[in-house]
Design a protein around this motif. Structure first.
Motif, PDB file in Angstrom:
ATOM      1  N   GLU A 127       0.837  -1.203   0.000  1.00  0.00           N
ATOM      2  CA  GLU A 127       0.000   0.000   0.000  1.00  0.00           C
ATOM      3  C   GLU A 127       0.866   1.246   0.000  1.00  0.00           C
ATOM      4  OE1 GLU A 127      -3.155   0.262   2.882  1.00  0.00           O
ATOM      5  OE2 GLU A 127      -3.262  -1.922   3.043  1.00  0.00           O
ATOM      6  N   SER A 128       0.327   2.322  -0.564  1.00  0.00           N
ATOM      7  CA  SER A 128       0.989   3.628  -0.532  1.00  0.00           C
ATOM      8  C   SER A 128       0.106   4.604   0.221  1.00  0.00           C
ATOM      9  CB  SER A 128       1.209   4.166  -1.946  1.00  0.00           C
ATOM     10  OG  SER A 128       2.166   3.391  -2.614  1.00  0.00           O
ATOM     11  N   ILE A 129       0.723   5.370   1.110  1.00  0.00           N
ATOM     12  CA  ILE A 129      -0.002   6.389   1.864  1.00  0.00           C
ATOM     13  C   ILE A 129       0.694   7.721   1.624  1.00  0.00           C
ATOM     14  CG2 ILE A 129      -0.761   7.171   4.142  1.00  0.00           C
ATOM     15  CD1 ILE A 129      -0.583   4.227   5.050  1.00  0.00           C
ATOM     16  N   ALA A 130      -0.084   8.735   1.249  1.00  0.00           N
ATOM     17  CA  ALA A 130       0.463  10.071   1.011  1.00  0.00           C
ATOM     18  C   ALA A 130       0.218  10.938   2.239  1.00  0.00           C
ATOM     19  CB  ALA A 130      -0.183  10.704  -0.211  1.00  0.00           C
ATOM     20  N   TYR A 131       1.260  11.627   2.672  1.00  0.00           N
ATOM     21  CA  TYR A 131       1.172  12.531   3.807  1.00  0.00           C
ATOM     22  C   TYR A 131       1.412  13.952   3.314  1.00  0.00           C
ATOM     23  CZ  TYR A 131       1.550   8.315   6.605  1.00  0.00           C
ATOM     24  OH  TYR A 131       1.336   7.071   7.160  1.00  0.00           O
ATOM     25  N   ARG A 132       0.492  14.828   3.641  1.00  0.00           N
ATOM     26  CA  ARG A 132       0.578  16.234   3.254  1.00  0.00           C
ATOM     27  C   ARG A 132       0.896  17.047   4.497  1.00  0.00           C
ATOM     28  NH1 ARG A 132      -4.058  16.624   0.298  1.00  0.00           N
ATOM     29  NH2 ARG A 132      -2.789  15.951  -1.444  1.00  0.00           N
ATOM     30  N   ALA A 133       1.866  17.924   4.394  1.00  0.00           N
ATOM     31  CA  ALA A 133       2.248  18.758   5.522  1.00  0.00           C
ATOM     32  C   ALA A 133       1.191  19.824   5.791  1.00  0.00           C
ATOM     33  CB  ALA A 133       3.597  19.421   5.246  1.00  0.00           C
ATOM     34  N   SER A 134       1.113  20.233   7.035  1.00  0.00           N
ATOM     35  CA  SER A 134       0.184  21.284   7.447  1.00  0.00           C
ATOM     36  C   SER A 134       0.764  22.654   7.098  1.00  0.00           C
ATOM     37  CB  SER A 134      -0.042  21.197   8.962  1.00  0.00           C
ATOM     38  OG  SER A 134      -0.739  22.332   9.429  1.00  0.00           O
ATOM     39  N   LYS A 135      -0.122  23.568   6.807  1.00  0.00           N
ATOM     40  CA  LYS A 135       0.306  24.952   6.575  1.00  0.00           C
ATOM     41  C   LYS A 135       0.497  25.706   7.890  1.00  0.00           C
ATOM     42  CE  LYS A 135      -1.958  25.423   2.045  1.00  0.00           C
ATOM     43  NZ  LYS A 135      -1.479  24.152   1.612  1.00  0.00           N
ATOM     44  N   ASP A 136      -0.048  25.143   9.006  1.00  0.00           N
ATOM     45  CA  ASP A 136      -0.060  25.860  10.279  1.00  0.00           C
ATOM     46  C   ASP A 136       0.697  25.197  11.424  1.00  0.00           C
ATOM     47  OD1 ASP A 136      -1.896  27.829   9.185  1.00  0.00           O
ATOM     48  OD2 ASP A 136      -3.418  26.261   9.330  1.00  0.00           O
ATOM     49  N   GLU A 137       0.911  23.870  11.345  1.00  0.00           N
ATOM     50  CA  GLU A 137       1.516  23.136  12.454  1.00  0.00           C
ATOM     51  C   GLU A 137       2.645  22.241  11.957  1.00  0.00           C
ATOM     52  OE1 GLU A 137      -2.230  22.384  15.393  1.00  0.00           O
ATOM     53  OE2 GLU A 137      -1.899  20.911  13.831  1.00  0.00           O
ATOM     54  N   LEU A 138       3.517  21.862  12.878  1.00  0.00           N
ATOM     55  CA  LEU A 138       4.512  20.851  12.551  1.00  0.00           C
ATOM     56  C   LEU A 138       3.793  19.548  12.225  1.00  0.00           C
ATOM     57  CD1 LEU A 138       7.144  21.279  15.424  1.00  0.00           C
ATOM     58  CD2 LEU A 138       7.352  22.060  13.068  1.00  0.00           C
ATOM     59  N   THR A 139       4.318  18.797  11.272  1.00  0.00           N
ATOM     60  CA  THR A 139       3.795  17.474  10.953  1.00  0.00           C
ATOM     61  C   THR A 139       4.947  16.501  11.110  1.00  0.00           C
ATOM     62  OG1 THR A 139       2.271  18.440   9.337  1.00  0.00           O
ATOM     63  CG2 THR A 139       2.630  16.070   9.208  1.00  0.00           C
ATOM     64  N   LEU A 140       4.765  15.474  11.937  1.00  0.00           N
ATOM     65  CA  LEU A 140       5.820  14.497  12.193  1.00  0.00           C
ATOM     66  C   LEU A 140       5.402  13.148  11.636  1.00  0.00           C
ATOM     67  CD1 LEU A 140       5.714  16.618  14.717  1.00  0.00           C
ATOM     68  CD2 LEU A 140       7.508  15.144  15.581  1.00  0.00           C
ATOM     69  N   ILE A 141       6.298  12.531  10.863  1.00  0.00           N
ATOM     70  CA  ILE A 141       6.036  11.229  10.264  1.00  0.00           C
ATOM     71  C   ILE A 141       7.268  10.367  10.474  1.00  0.00           C
ATOM     72  CG2 ILE A 141       5.503   9.993   8.125  1.00  0.00           C
ATOM     73  CD1 ILE A 141       4.314  12.751   7.167  1.00  0.00           C
ATOM     74  N   ALA A 142       7.063   9.147  10.971  1.00  0.00           N
ATOM     75  CA  ALA A 142       8.157   8.213  11.179  1.00  0.00           C
ATOM     76  C   ALA A 142       7.862   6.936  10.400  1.00  0.00           C
ATOM     77  CB  ALA A 142       8.316   7.891  12.666  1.00  0.00           C
TER      78      ALA A 142
END
Length: 186
Positions: A127-142
């Protein structure tokens, strides 16, 4: 550094950055048809702020659990680089090289900024999952180092991230798991 990041600051960062390289086997290459982004090295970056250590410690505990690591193990984040992607810049699908025997994964901290495109797409278990960063907050992905991933082309604005190598105590066995994401307020 004031968040969210705006274009003038991104342009100042680019002025002191270098084109990012990537590893292929034992080689380190620069090829903008594979990876087109700007990179600042750890010696150019100072992380601080009163809430940063607490936020990072909390995130590491969360990701340790989400990645299926033993509760008694300790996850550490070692700063690898700051990346700045401008319009049209990207990184084709790849797998991170383990830079240390204790490395189990990668942590991407997306800094808030107004941009389109530049999604982080992680493949795991077919599977592929796309993560989009926030314009207002930090986004953390591990995610585990063996997960293939890519950054899609930025269509407008600038995408800025801090990347960290995730390391665990030497005696802690890794359990097969996929990516884990957690948006967090700055």
């Amino acid at each position: 550094m004031k968040l969210p990041l705006r274009a003038p600051l991104a342009q100042k960062l680019i002025a002191v950055a270098r084109p990012a390289k990537f590893g292929r086997g034992e080689e380190t290459l620069a090829d903008p048809s594979v990876r087109d982004t700007w990179e600042l090295t750890p010696d150019q970056i100072t992380l601080g702020g009163t809430g940063w250590p607490t936020l990072l410690d909390s995130a590491l505990e969360h990701f340790r659990d989400q990645l299926g690591l033993p509760r008694g193990s300790r996850l550490r984040a070692e700063l690898h680089s700051m990346l700045v992607y401008g319009k049209g810049q990207f990184f084709l699908p790849h797998q991170d090289s383990e830079k240390d025997d204790a490395m189990v994964g990668t942590l991407v901290v997306s800094l808030p900024s107004a941009h389109t495109g530049g999604d982080l797409v992680i493949e795991h278990g077919g599977e592929s999952i796309a993560y989009r960063a926030s314009k207002d907050e930090l986004t953390l992905i591990a995610f585990y180092a063996d997960c293939r991933h890519q950054v899609t082309p930025v269509r407008s604005g600038y995408r800025e991230t801090l990347t960290f190598n995730l390391l665990t105590d030497a005696g802690s066995p890794a359990v097969e798991a996929g990516p884990a994401a957690e948006p967090a307020a700055a």
